[in-house]
Design a protein around this motif. Sequence first.
Motif, PDB file in Angstrom:
ATOM      1  N   SER A  51       0.827  -1.278   0.134  1.00  0.00           N
ATOM      2  CA  SER A  51       0.009   0.116  -0.027  1.00  0.00           C
ATOM      3  C   SER A  51       0.858   1.285  -0.126  1.00  0.00           C
ATOM      4  N   GLY A  52       2.101   1.061   0.336  1.00  0.00           N
ATOM      5  CA  GLY A  52       3.045   2.373   0.308  1.00  0.00           C
ATOM      6  C   GLY A  52       3.590   2.992  -1.042  1.00  0.00           C
ATOM      7  N   GLY A  53       4.128   3.890  -1.131  1.00  0.00           N
ATOM      8  CA  GLY A  53       4.655   4.716  -2.228  1.00  0.00           C
ATOM      9  C   GLY A  53       5.395   3.614  -3.147  1.00  0.00           C
ATOM     10  N   LEU A  54       6.335   3.256  -2.491  1.00  0.00           N
ATOM     11  CA  LEU A  54       7.312   2.320  -3.362  1.00  0.00           C
ATOM     12  C   LEU A  54       6.470   0.858  -3.532  1.00  0.00           C
ATOM     13  N   ARG A  67      -1.725  -4.133   5.525  1.00  0.00           N
ATOM     14  CA  ARG A  67      -2.646  -3.716   6.637  1.00  0.00           C
ATOM     15  C   ARG A  67      -4.232  -3.932   6.480  1.00  0.00           C
ATOM     16  N   ASP A  91       0.066  -7.393   9.100  1.00  0.00           N
ATOM     17  CA  ASP A  91       0.430  -6.294   9.811  1.00  0.00           C
ATOM     18  C   ASP A  91       1.738  -6.588  10.383  1.00  0.00           C
ATOM     19  N   ILE A  92       2.777  -6.095   9.900  1.00  0.00           N
ATOM     20  CA  ILE A  92       4.247  -6.593  10.432  1.00  0.00           C
ATOM     21  C   ILE A  92       4.474  -6.597  11.676  1.00  0.00           C
ATOM     22  N   GLU A  93       3.505  -5.736  12.559  1.00  0.00           N
ATOM     23  CA  GLU A  93       3.402  -5.528  13.926  1.00  0.00           C
ATOM     24  C   GLU A  93       2.731  -6.707  14.811  1.00  0.00           C
ATOM     25  N   THR A 153       7.654  -2.072   3.337  1.00  0.00           N
ATOM     26  CA  THR A 153       7.358  -1.404   4.840  1.00  0.00           C
ATOM     27  C   THR A 153       8.255  -0.458   5.293  1.00  0.00           C
ATOM     28  N   GLY A 154       7.887   0.544   6.149  1.00  0.00           N
ATOM     29  CA  GLY A 154       8.761   1.559   6.816  1.00  0.00           C
ATOM     30  C   GLY A 154       8.040   2.472   7.287  1.00  0.00           C
ATOM     31  N   SER A 189      16.031  -0.669   2.777  1.00  0.00           N
ATOM     32  CA  SER A 189      16.617   0.016   3.841  1.00  0.00           C
ATOM     33  C   SER A 189      16.652   1.405   3.443  1.00  0.00           C
ATOM     34  N   TYR A 222      15.516   6.391  13.487  1.00  0.00           N
ATOM     35  CA  TYR A 222      15.516   5.780  11.960  1.00  0.00           C
ATOM     36  C   TYR A 222      17.066   5.129  11.531  1.00  0.00           C
ATOM     37  N   LYS A 239      17.406   1.156  10.626  1.00  0.00           N
ATOM     38  CA  LYS A 239      17.810   0.681   9.360  1.00  0.00           C
ATOM     39  C   LYS A 239      19.268   0.118   9.502  1.00  0.00           C
ATOM     40  N   GLY A 294      17.000   5.555  -3.099  1.00  0.00           N
ATOM     41  CA  GLY A 294      16.913   6.952  -3.292  1.00  0.00           C
ATOM     42  C   GLY A 294      15.986   7.653  -2.577  1.00  0.00           C
ATOM     43  N   VAL A 316      12.764   9.296  -2.501  1.00  0.00           N
ATOM     44  CA  VAL A 316      11.450   9.010  -3.486  1.00  0.00           C
ATOM     45  C   VAL A 316      10.151   9.951  -2.970  1.00  0.00           C
ATOM     46  N   THR A 369       7.237   9.997  -1.694  1.00  0.00           N
ATOM     47  CA  THR A 369       6.198   9.323  -1.254  1.00  0.00           C
ATOM     48  C   THR A 369       5.798  10.019   0.040  1.00  0.00           C
TER      49      THR A 369
HETATM   50  N1  LIG Z   1      10.513   7.327   0.211  1.00  0.00           N
HETATM   51  C1  LIG Z   1      12.220   7.766   0.416  1.00  0.00           C
HETATM   52  O1  LIG Z   1      12.669   8.570   0.052  1.00  0.00           O
HETATM   53  C2  LIG Z   1      12.934   6.507   0.875  1.00  0.00           C
HETATM   54  C3  LIG Z   1      14.161   6.547   1.549  1.00  0.00           C
HETATM   55  C4  LIG Z   1      15.090   5.830   1.675  1.00  0.00           C
HETATM   56  C5  LIG Z   1      14.409   4.442   2.189  1.00  0.00           C
HETATM   57  N2  LIG Z   1      13.266   4.253   2.063  1.00  0.00           N
HETATM   58  C6  LIG Z   1      12.243   3.100   2.622  1.00  0.00           C
HETATM   59  O2  LIG Z   1      11.642   2.599   1.428  1.00  0.00           O
HETATM   60  C7  LIG Z   1      10.491   1.842   2.241  1.00  0.00           C
HETATM   61  C8  LIG Z   1       9.171   2.042   1.654  1.00  0.00           C
HETATM   62  O3  LIG Z   1       8.980   3.595   1.770  1.00  0.00           O
HETATM   63  P1  LIG Z   1       7.883   4.324   0.890  1.00  0.00           P
HETATM   64  O4  LIG Z   1       8.543   5.727   0.767  1.00  0.00           O
HETATM   65  O5  LIG Z   1       7.115   3.685   0.318  1.00  0.00           O
HETATM   66  O6  LIG Z   1       6.989   5.009   2.233  1.00  0.00           O
HETATM   67  P2  LIG Z   1       5.148   4.725   2.627  1.00  0.00           P
HETATM   68  O7  LIG Z   1       4.947   5.532   1.329  1.00  0.00           O
HETATM   69  O8  LIG Z   1       5.247   5.844   3.564  1.00  0.00           O
HETATM   70  O9  LIG Z   1       5.056   3.461   2.604  1.00  0.00           O
HETATM   71  C9  LIG Z   1       5.309   2.766   3.970  1.00  0.00           C
HETATM   72  C10 LIG Z   1       4.837   1.299   4.044  1.00  0.00           C
HETATM   73  O10 LIG Z   1       4.829   0.761   5.088  1.00  0.00           O
HETATM   74  C11 LIG Z   1       3.613   0.145   5.700  1.00  0.00           C
HETATM   75  N3  LIG Z   1       3.524  -0.060   6.872  1.00  0.00           N
HETATM   76  C12 LIG Z   1       3.764   0.644   8.038  1.00  0.00           C
HETATM   77  N4  LIG Z   1       3.502  -0.015   9.126  1.00  0.00           N
HETATM   78  C13 LIG Z   1       3.038  -1.058   8.961  1.00  0.00           C
HETATM   79  C14 LIG Z   1       2.631  -2.250   9.673  1.00  0.00           C
HETATM   80  N5  LIG Z   1       2.525  -2.321  10.854  1.00  0.00           N
HETATM   81  N6  LIG Z   1       2.374  -3.320   8.980  1.00  0.00           N
HETATM   82  C15 LIG Z   1       2.411  -3.386   7.471  1.00  0.00           C
HETATM   83  N7  LIG Z   1       2.686  -2.425   6.617  1.00  0.00           N
HETATM   84  C16 LIG Z   1       2.982  -1.188   7.387  1.00  0.00           C
HETATM   85  C17 LIG Z   1       2.642   1.295   5.193  1.00  0.00           C
HETATM   86  O11 LIG Z   1       1.226   0.673   5.312  1.00  0.00           O
HETATM   87  P3  LIG Z   1      -0.124   1.408   5.346  1.00  0.00           P
HETATM   88  O12 LIG Z   1      -0.394   2.061   4.131  1.00  0.00           O
HETATM   89  O13 LIG Z   1      -1.047   0.444   6.155  1.00  0.00           O
HETATM   90  O14 LIG Z   1       0.353   2.333   6.422  1.00  0.00           O
HETATM   91  C18 LIG Z   1       3.094   1.275   3.754  1.00  0.00           C
HETATM   92  O15 LIG Z   1       2.668   0.424   2.770  1.00  0.00           O
HETATM   93  C19 LIG Z   1      10.787   2.068   3.760  1.00  0.00           C
HETATM   94  O16 LIG Z   1      11.303   1.080   4.246  1.00  0.00           O
HETATM   95  C20 LIG Z   1      11.346   3.304   3.778  1.00  0.00           C
HETATM   96  O17 LIG Z   1      12.232   3.274   5.036  1.00  0.00           O
HETATM   97  C21 LIG Z   1      12.359   5.424   1.619  1.00  0.00           C
END
Ligand SMILES: NC(=O)c1ccc[n+]([C@@H]2O[C@H](COP(=O)([O-])OP(=O)(O)OC[C@H]3O[C@@H](n4cnc5c(N)ncnc54)[C@H](OP(=O)(O)O)[C@@H]3O)[C@@H](O)[C@H]2O)c1
Length: 251
Positions: A21-24, A46, A62-64, A90-91, A147, A164, A168, A197, A199, A201
Motif C-alpha cells: 500500500s506504500g508509495g514504493l 494491513r 500487519d508486520i507488528e 514497509t517502513g 532499507s 530511523y 535501518k 533513493g 523518492v 512518497t
Molecule cells: N521515500 C524515500 O525517500 C525513502 C528513502 C529511503 C528509504 N526508504 C524506505 O523505503 C521503504 C518504503 O517507503 P515509502 O517511501 O514507500 O513509504 P510509505 O509510502 O510511507 O510506505 C510505507 C509502507 O509501510 C507500511 N507499514 C507501516 N507500518 C506497517 C505495519 N505495521 N504493517 C504493515 N505495513 C506497514 C505502510 O502501510 P499502510 O499503508 O498500512 O500505512 C506502507 O505500505 C521504507 O522502508 C523506507 O524506509 C524510502
Amino acid sequence: MTEKLLGSFKKPFDVAIIGASGGLGEALVNKLLTQETVSHVFRCSRYMPKTALIRSSWVELDIENEETVIAAAKNIQQKTKNLNLIVLATGLLHTKDKVQPEKTWKNLEIENLIKILQVNTVGPALVAKHFLNLLPKGRKTLFAALSARVGSIEDNKLGGWYSYRCAKAALNMLIKTISIELSRKNPDAIAITLHPGTVDTNLSKPFQNGVPIQTLFTPEYSAIKLLGVINTVTTADTGRLFAWDGSRIPF
Ligand SMILES: NC(=O)c1ccc[n+]([C@@H]2O[C@H](COP(=O)([O-])OP(=O)(O)OC[C@H]3O[C@@H](n4cnc5c(N)ncnc54)[C@H](OP(=O)(O)O)[C@@H]3O)[C@@H](O)[C@H]2O)c1
C-alpha cells in the motif's frame, strides 16, 4: 513495448510485496504486473486495497502482529510453490501526530524509539522468519528489504534521525546475518537490502525541501531501478546493501 526487467529469474514466477500500500510498494506491484514473466503478485498490507488488479491478490499482513504474518505466509504457501521474489517495502520515519525524526539526542523518547524499531527492524525480522522457507530451491530466488542509505554507519556524516538510522542499521545487520544462514539452507537464494533513493512518497514528503528536483525520484522510476538491481545481483552479492543505481553502500 514494456521493458523486460527480471530476465535472470526462471519464468514464470510469483512475487510477494509486503507493504504493497506504500508509495514504493504500490509502484513495485504496478511495475511487476507489466512483466509477462510474473504470473502473480501477492499484495500484502494491513488494509484491503481500494482497487483490484489483474494477476494479483490481497493478503492481510500487519508486520507488528506476528499472527497475521504467520497467516499470510500460510495463505501464500497454499497458493504457490513458485514464489521466487519477496520484497519488503514497509517502513516508518514519522507519524502525523507523535513520531518525528530526532534532530538532537534531547528528542529521544522511549515510545518513539520502540515504534521506529518495531516497524523498521522487528517487523522485517518476523516476515523473514515466516517467509524465507517459502523460497523454492534450485533456482534464483531473492528476499529484499527496503532499507536506507542513512542506515549506513560509515556514510553517516550529518547525524540526526537517531531512531530511523539505528533501525535501518539493525535491519542491514539482520539481512546480512540471514544471508549467511540462507546460503547454507538454500544456496541459490539471495538476501539483500536496498536504498531506493529519495523518492516522492508520504515517508519523504515533510523532508523534501532542499532536495534538488533531479534527485527526487518518482516511485515508478525508483521501482524500475530497484527491479534492475534485483535482476542483476547474484549469490556473490548476498547480504549486501545496494543503492537504486546498483552501487554498493558500505555498512
Ligand atoms: N521515500 C524515500 O525517500 C525513502 C528513502 C529511503 C528509504 N526508504 C524506505 O523505503 C521503504 C518504503 O517507503 P515509502 O517511501 O514507500 O513509504 P510509505 O509510502 O510511507 O510506505 C510505507 C509502507 O509501510 C507500511 N507499514 C507501516 N507500518 C506497517 C505495519 N505495521 N504493517 C504493515 N505495513 C506497514 C505502510 O502501510 P499502510 O499503508 O498500512 O500505512 C506502507 O505500505 C521504507 O522502508 C523506507 O524506509 C524510502
